[in-house]
Design a protein around this motif. Sequence first.
Motif, PDB file in Angstrom:
ATOM      1  N   SER B 532       0.824  -1.209   0.000  1.00 59.49           N
ATOM      2  CA  SER B 532       0.000   0.000   0.000  1.00 59.49           C
ATOM      3  C   SER B 532       0.856   1.256   0.000  1.00 59.49           C
ATOM      4  O   SER B 532       2.012   1.225   0.419  1.00 59.49           O
ATOM      5  CB  SER B 532      -0.892   0.046   1.240  1.00 59.49           C
ATOM      6  OG  SER B 532      -1.686  -1.094   1.301  1.00 59.49           O
ATOM      7  N   ALA B 533       0.279   2.321  -0.436  1.00 61.90           N
ATOM      8  CA  ALA B 533       0.906   3.642  -0.332  1.00 61.90           C
ATOM      9  C   ALA B 533      -0.095   4.583   0.319  1.00 61.90           C
ATOM     10  O   ALA B 533      -1.304   4.361   0.242  1.00 61.90           O
ATOM     11  CB  ALA B 533       1.266   4.160  -1.717  1.00 61.90           C
ATOM     12  N   GLU B 534       0.438   5.621   0.960  1.00 66.27           N
ATOM     13  CA  GLU B 534      -0.432   6.573   1.637  1.00 66.27           C
ATOM     14  C   GLU B 534      -0.132   7.979   1.161  1.00 66.27           C
ATOM     15  O   GLU B 534       1.024   8.345   0.973  1.00 66.27           O
ATOM     16  CB  GLU B 534      -0.192   6.520   3.146  1.00 66.27           C
ATOM     17  CG  GLU B 534      -1.153   5.607   3.859  1.00 66.27           C
ATOM     18  CD  GLU B 534      -1.009   5.688   5.365  1.00 66.27           C
ATOM     19  OE1 GLU B 534      -0.328   6.607   5.866  1.00 66.27           O
ATOM     20  OE2 GLU B 534      -1.586   4.818   6.032  1.00 66.27           O
ATOM     21  N   ILE B 535      -1.155   8.768   0.992  1.00 71.62           N
ATOM     22  CA  ILE B 535      -0.944  10.179   0.667  1.00 71.62           C
ATOM     23  C   ILE B 535      -1.953  10.998   1.460  1.00 71.62           C
ATOM     24  O   ILE B 535      -3.115  10.608   1.601  1.00 71.62           O
ATOM     25  CB  ILE B 535      -1.043  10.433  -0.858  1.00 71.62           C
ATOM     26  CG1 ILE B 535      -0.656  11.876  -1.196  1.00 71.62           C
ATOM     27  CG2 ILE B 535      -2.423  10.117  -1.409  1.00 71.62           C
ATOM     28  CD1 ILE B 535      -0.376  12.107  -2.667  1.00 71.62           C
ATOM     29  N   SER B 541      -7.301  14.625   5.302  1.00 64.87           N
ATOM     30  CA  SER B 541      -7.659  13.217   5.195  1.00 64.87           C
ATOM     31  C   SER B 541      -6.527  12.444   4.519  1.00 64.87           C
ATOM     32  O   SER B 541      -5.736  12.997   3.762  1.00 64.87           O
ATOM     33  CB  SER B 541      -8.967  13.041   4.435  1.00 64.87           C
ATOM     34  OG  SER B 541      -8.990  13.888   3.325  1.00 64.87           O
ATOM     35  N   THR B 542      -6.471  11.148   4.841  1.00 65.69           N
ATOM     36  CA  THR B 542      -5.410  10.314   4.313  1.00 65.69           C
ATOM     37  C   THR B 542      -5.997   9.250   3.406  1.00 65.69           C
ATOM     38  O   THR B 542      -6.963   8.579   3.764  1.00 65.69           O
ATOM     39  CB  THR B 542      -4.645   9.629   5.459  1.00 65.69           C
ATOM     40  OG1 THR B 542      -4.098  10.654   6.282  1.00 65.69           O
ATOM     41  CG2 THR B 542      -3.522   8.761   4.937  1.00 65.69           C
ATOM     42  N   TYR B 543      -5.425   9.137   2.214  1.00 69.80           N
ATOM     43  CA  TYR B 543      -5.835   8.095   1.289  1.00 69.80           C
ATOM     44  C   TYR B 543      -4.845   6.948   1.377  1.00 69.80           C
ATOM     45  O   TYR B 543      -3.634   7.166   1.394  1.00 69.80           O
ATOM     46  CB  TYR B 543      -5.835   8.620  -0.143  1.00 69.80           C
ATOM     47  CG  TYR B 543      -6.872   9.687  -0.425  1.00 69.80           C
ATOM     48  CD1 TYR B 543      -8.157   9.345  -0.826  1.00 69.80           C
ATOM     49  CD2 TYR B 543      -6.554  11.041  -0.307  1.00 69.80           C
ATOM     50  CE1 TYR B 543      -9.099  10.322  -1.102  1.00 69.80           C
ATOM     51  CE2 TYR B 543      -7.499  12.014  -0.578  1.00 69.80           C
ATOM     52  CZ  TYR B 543      -8.770  11.656  -0.983  1.00 69.80           C
ATOM     53  OH  TYR B 543      -9.708  12.626  -1.265  1.00 69.80           O
ATOM     54  N   GLU B 572      -8.827   3.580   0.170  1.00 71.52           N
ATOM     55  CA  GLU B 572      -9.537   3.929   1.395  1.00 71.52           C
ATOM     56  C   GLU B 572      -9.255   5.377   1.732  1.00 71.52           C
ATOM     57  O   GLU B 572      -8.133   5.856   1.564  1.00 71.52           O
ATOM     58  CB  GLU B 572      -9.058   3.053   2.560  1.00 71.52           C
ATOM     59  CG  GLU B 572      -9.611   1.658   2.526  1.00 71.52           C
ATOM     60  CD  GLU B 572      -9.102   0.834   3.689  1.00 71.52           C
ATOM     61  OE1 GLU B 572      -8.305   1.369   4.499  1.00 71.52           O
ATOM     62  OE2 GLU B 572      -9.492  -0.333   3.802  1.00 71.52           O
ATOM     63  N   LYS B 573     -10.273   6.057   2.221  1.00 65.34           N
ATOM     64  CA  LYS B 573     -10.073   7.418   2.692  1.00 65.34           C
ATOM     65  C   LYS B 573     -10.344   7.413   4.189  1.00 65.34           C
ATOM     66  O   LYS B 573     -11.475   7.129   4.608  1.00 65.34           O
ATOM     67  CB  LYS B 573     -11.032   8.358   1.969  1.00 65.34           C
ATOM     68  CG  LYS B 573     -10.815   9.809   2.311  1.00 65.34           C
ATOM     69  CD  LYS B 573     -11.857  10.680   1.622  1.00 65.34           C
ATOM     70  CE  LYS B 573     -11.609  12.139   1.936  1.00 65.34           C
ATOM     71  NZ  LYS B 573     -12.684  12.981   1.402  1.00 65.34           N
ATOM     72  N   MET B 581      -9.922   1.846  -8.047  1.00 68.07           N
ATOM     73  CA  MET B 581      -9.508   2.636  -9.203  1.00 68.07           C
ATOM     74  C   MET B 581      -8.537   1.822 -10.043  1.00 68.07           C
ATOM     75  O   MET B 581      -7.815   0.981  -9.519  1.00 68.07           O
ATOM     76  CB  MET B 581      -8.844   3.937  -8.735  1.00 68.07           C
ATOM     77  CG  MET B 581      -9.822   4.880  -8.040  1.00 68.07           C
ATOM     78  SD  MET B 581      -9.001   6.235  -7.194  1.00 68.07           S
ATOM     79  CE  MET B 581      -8.599   7.312  -8.550  1.00 68.07           C
ATOM     80  N   SER B 582      -8.518   2.091 -11.350  1.00 67.81           N
ATOM     81  CA  SER B 582      -7.548   1.380 -12.180  1.00 67.81           C
ATOM     82  C   SER B 582      -6.884   2.342 -13.149  1.00 67.81           C
ATOM     83  O   SER B 582      -7.507   3.265 -13.670  1.00 67.81           O
ATOM     84  CB  SER B 582      -8.232   0.246 -12.938  1.00 67.81           C
ATOM     85  OG  SER B 582      -9.152   0.778 -13.856  1.00 67.81           O
ATOM     86  N   THR B 583      -5.600   2.138 -13.325  1.00 62.82           N
ATOM     87  CA  THR B 583      -4.817   2.950 -14.258  1.00 62.82           C
ATOM     88  C   THR B 583      -4.034   1.976 -15.123  1.00 62.82           C
ATOM     89  O   THR B 583      -3.698   0.886 -14.680  1.00 62.82           O
ATOM     90  CB  THR B 583      -3.899   3.928 -13.510  1.00 62.82           C
ATOM     91  OG1 THR B 583      -2.878   4.378 -14.401  1.00 62.82           O
ATOM     92  CG2 THR B 583      -3.223   3.293 -12.313  1.00 62.82           C
ATOM     93  N   GLU B 584      -3.791   2.350 -16.370  1.00 60.82           N
ATOM     94  CA  GLU B 584      -3.187   1.365 -17.262  1.00 60.82           C
ATOM     95  C   GLU B 584      -2.217   1.974 -18.247  1.00 60.82           C
ATOM     96  O   GLU B 584      -2.193   3.187 -18.472  1.00 60.82           O
ATOM     97  CB  GLU B 584      -4.283   0.627 -18.037  1.00 60.82           C
ATOM     98  CG  GLU B 584      -5.128   1.531 -18.914  1.00 60.82           C
ATOM     99  CD  GLU B 584      -6.163   0.741 -19.706  1.00 60.82           C
ATOM    100  OE1 GLU B 584      -7.311   0.670 -19.243  1.00 60.82           O
ATOM    101  OE2 GLU B 584      -5.806   0.213 -20.779  1.00 60.82           O
TER     102      GLU B 584
END
Lengths: 151, 687
Positions: B532-535, B541-543, B572-573, B581-584
């Motif tokens: 996981s990564a967090e931002i 709020s933290t995603y 998660e928020k 979500m998906s990125t490609e």
Amino acid sequence: MGSNSRFMIGLVGVAAVVTYLVWTGVSDTMTYFLTPSEYDARIEADPSFRQVGVRIGAILVPESYEKGAGELEHRFVVHDDDDPSVTMEVLYTGVLPDTFNDAPDMLTETVLEGRYDENGVFEATLLLTKCGSRYEASPESLDRGDEPAIT
Amino acid sequence: MNIIGELALWVSLPVAIWGASLAFIGGRQNRGDLVLSAERTVYAVLALITLASLGIVDTFLNDRFEYTYVASYSSLDLPTFYKVSGLWAGQTGSLLFWLLLMCGFSALAVWSNKTKNREFMPYVVGTLMVLQVFFLVVLLFADVNPYARLGFTPIDGQGLNPQLQNYWMTIHPPTLYLGFTAFTIPFAFAMAALLSGRLDSRWIVVTRKWILLSWFFLSNGIVFGMRWAYEELGWGGYWFWDPVENASLLPWLTATAFLHSVQIQETRGMLKVWNMGLVLTTFLLTIFATFLTRSGLIESVHTFAENTKIAFIFLGFMGSIMALVAVLIIYRLPQLKSSNQIESFISRESAFLFNNLILVATTFAVMWGTLLPLLSEGFMGQEISVGPAFFNKVNVPFGIAILFLMGVGPVIAWRRASKKNLQRNFLVPIGVGLATAAGLWFAGARVGLSVMTFGIGAFVLWVIGAEFWKGTKARARIEGEGLVRAFWHLVMRNRRRWGGYIVHVAIVVMFVAFATAPWYQEIRQTLDPGESAEITSPLGSTYTMTYEGLSTNFNDREDNLAWQAVALLTVEKDGEPLPPMSTEKREYIRPERSTSTEVAIRSTAVEDLYITLADVNTRAVQMRINDPTAQTATFTFMVKPLVSWIWASAFVLTIGALIGMWPGGAQTPAPASRSAAGTAEPAPAGD
């Protein structure tokens, strides 16, 4: 004091602010925009120029791309637009733009920002690319349009 | 069809030359019959250019790859939608498209002035026809004929670059072009005023809606381009101060200045030469923008191919127009004297003048930065370039100053603002602005320029809100109407004014959204499946994004895909699950090795979560290796506050501009003493 002359003072004020902002803006943020040949000539004339960060405009050598060892490291070669014999090895760290394309038919123009490392590899921190051939088709490349890209 | 189209293109040139000659001769000799004939050639050229454009669309739809243009921008499998929009996908087609739009607007201008403004029409038609002749000559003789043939017929075309196969990119160029070409009409009327000698504000009154129409299309065209950059280019920004972007901004800036300065000429009879200068500058900048995007003269990430012949033709044309207009202005100088003088530094005229000065200064700064590589090469022998840092440094202070004037202009009195006028209109709004800035500062927003923007934004919104409120309340009282009804009537009775205020609201919101840029968050992280990564968003709020794995797909000929790698992330928020979500990343079969990154954006009213797949193990994906290391992927995660406000404000701007442009309504400019909506004080005599 008449309002016209007061207005003139305002006008001169705006002009002065503009000049100041543009002047300092240019001198604080400017970079040289050079071709690989010009860059090499500058370094030959003044070796300390090696330490100066520059912008380079050059053409990507087709089939020269290799994934670098580290994370988001990309290696490729560019050549001078006017003199294709002048080449430059590049190590770029960052996300590869979608228009970066080293296929044989492609003419990819690159703009790089960075400087040489001690081994003569240009370490780029910024890479902009522009794909030439998709805008200006050469008949040869169109000729091969029927060949399947993946066999 | 294609033969007819090509023929039509050639035939339209003599028709346009004939039309231009008739119009000027008719104008000089006062021959109404000649002018009428000239007006008919406007319709004729429109019909011919429509045929020529349909011919190009036809070659696309029928996959006629013997045409260079079709072979370069189309392929057998290209969706029909992009075949039709192929008309403006490349250089040669878009020049034809430019001409088509201009012919359309010319015909509309002639048609709507059948029975009025007859003294202008010969020269309007003449000017428009000369411009059409110019574009026709370029199309036919400068190696940019879209009907040029290859000399052989490839089996398939090169295909349209996948990056350009995007909805916003399809509507962005035509919208900008509509803005550029609509501005030829005010320019033609300005030329007509100079040539006919009728130099009162009539030409401005006639072209008011045209100016607004052009401005409306330019604004939307620029925003569509920003949206394309944001959704397609994958670096998470919407503006890069790229030469091509700048080129579209320049005429917008001067058109905005013009939109304001014409109001001074209408109400106070001042700035006549200045307005002539602005209409000329804006027109030349629309030509310059068309030319810059098509000449590749300056390094840019998305200019079209280099074409120096066309550069000289365009520069020569622009130079001739500039010289001609300068001569005409000097010749007419005695008639262009101001009927009034500025009476006070603190007045609406003065606010408008400063607005103009700052907009022109911004134009100058943007132009300087854009052309610096060319200028420095020409004068110093070495190319110097400046990047976004330069443009931000120079333009942010100008932007803030303009923002401030947007609050001052609407309520300060014409001629001379009294102390009472100032107190009544500005005391509360300035207080609101200061309180907003102070509140945000203490809440932890410690970026001076941004906080200033927020404070001034609040000031402007308060001023405009108070204007709406005062107007509605007064109307409700006088007419005995309910508030909603009174508000509606208020806006409808003076659409230009209230529509303008709505546009101001949109610009304030947009500037506020821009000013949150210093708080944009960005991290880059390489993840294996399950990691996981967090931002953390600037609002607290933290995603948490967990990488679930990569799904791949190969050699899908139907969709022109060599391979496709889709990274799925659960999000998660603050511990609450959000939709995944998906990125490609994709590589297309044609053009060979062309890639595209599809970003994932979760947009809310507060902030956008923006995820891109920065890198995958391409080799492993291609080799279809099934070991876990092939799944390692690098992501860029960004949190950007208020980006959706930019798109929303563009919508508000559209509504405001439409209200201002709507036909009919009370459009006569009120005399200077009354037009400040009752807030103006009687001007004291003498200085």
